[in-house]
Design an enzyme around this catalytic site. Structure first.
Site, PDB file in Angstrom:
ATOM      1  N   ARG A  60      26.497 -33.090 -12.170  1.00  0.00           N
ATOM      2  CA  ARG A  60      27.902 -33.458 -12.302  1.00  0.00           C
ATOM      3  C   ARG A  60      28.001 -34.971 -12.259  1.00  0.00           C
ATOM      4  NH1 ARG A  60      28.184 -28.845 -14.013  1.00  0.00           N
ATOM      5  NH2 ARG A  60      29.329 -27.203 -12.996  1.00  0.00           N
ATOM      6  N   GLU A  73      33.953 -19.531 -19.003  1.00  0.00           N
ATOM      7  CA  GLU A  73      33.215 -19.087 -17.811  1.00  0.00           C
ATOM      8  C   GLU A  73      34.142 -18.475 -16.771  1.00  0.00           C
ATOM      9  OE1 GLU A  73      31.067 -22.424 -16.220  1.00  0.00           O
ATOM     10  OE2 GLU A  73      29.736 -22.565 -17.959  1.00  0.00           O
ATOM     11  N   HIS A  97      38.366 -36.205  -6.758  1.00  0.00           N
ATOM     12  CA  HIS A  97      38.252 -35.647  -8.101  1.00  0.00           C
ATOM     13  C   HIS A  97      39.197 -36.378  -9.041  1.00  0.00           C
ATOM     14  CE1 HIS A  97      37.080 -31.296  -6.707  1.00  0.00           C
ATOM     15  NE2 HIS A  97      36.122 -32.165  -6.482  1.00  0.00           N
TER      16      HIS A  97
END
Length: 178
Positions: A44, A105, A127
């Protein structure tokens, strides 16, 4: 325009103010970001400020007299919260590609990007999520997270704002304002 939308200090940035609101972080920061390997989530990216770069997709549909509905998925550690489908951007992936992948997903939905809604910042979780409005092309009967118990549900925007986790309410508010 940057404003605090929730007590969790989630900030919503309109697409035209993203660069200045994020301290001049350019779109190409994905290529320049720092990668971190996680056993659970793979690689990530984090931006120069240490924020995890994420992408999410908002799917809407009109249902006759019931009005506009938004697609949410069960989430949280106990699976009792509702969230906008989304997650981390992987290496060599653009935000819109990540949103498309995460929708399939998590929600079992194949979708096409319509437009970018904005970038939403969660200071508590560190985030920054690029959110896209998506057009559903297909709802799968069987999908990756569905086989593990994740649920998807179409609900009205007003109900969605009430049940979605606190840090994502600003996303649905922005959708309602468009």
């Amino acid at each position: 325009m940057v404003e605090n939308q929730t007590p969790m200090c989630v900030r919503m940035c309109t697409p035209t103010t993203v660069s200045s609101a994020l301290g001049g972080v350019p779109q190409q920061s994905l290529a320049e970001g720092r990668w971190k390997e996680s056993k659970k989530n793979g690689e990530r990216i984090r931006d120069g400020d240490g924020y995890r770069m994420r992408a999410a997709g908002v799917c809407l549909r009109e249902e006759g007299t019931d009005g506009i509905k938004v697609l949410l998925v069960s989430g949280g550690k106990d699976g009792k919260q509702w969230v906008v489908p989304g997650g981390g951007i992987e290496r060599d992936e653009q935000p819109d590609q990540a949103a498309t992948r995460e929708l399939e997903e998590e929600a079992g939905v194949r979708a096409q990007t319509i437009e970018k809604i904005g970038i939403f910042q969660d200071d508590n979780r560190k985030h920054r999520t690029t959110v896209f409005l998506m057009r559903v092309q297909e709802e799968l009967n069987v999908w990756e997270d569905g086989q593990r118990g994740r649920r998807r549900e179409w609900m009205s925007l007003t109900v969605g704002i009430e049940v979605v986790k606190d840090s994502q309410r600003a996303i649905l508010r922005a959708v309602m304002q468009q």
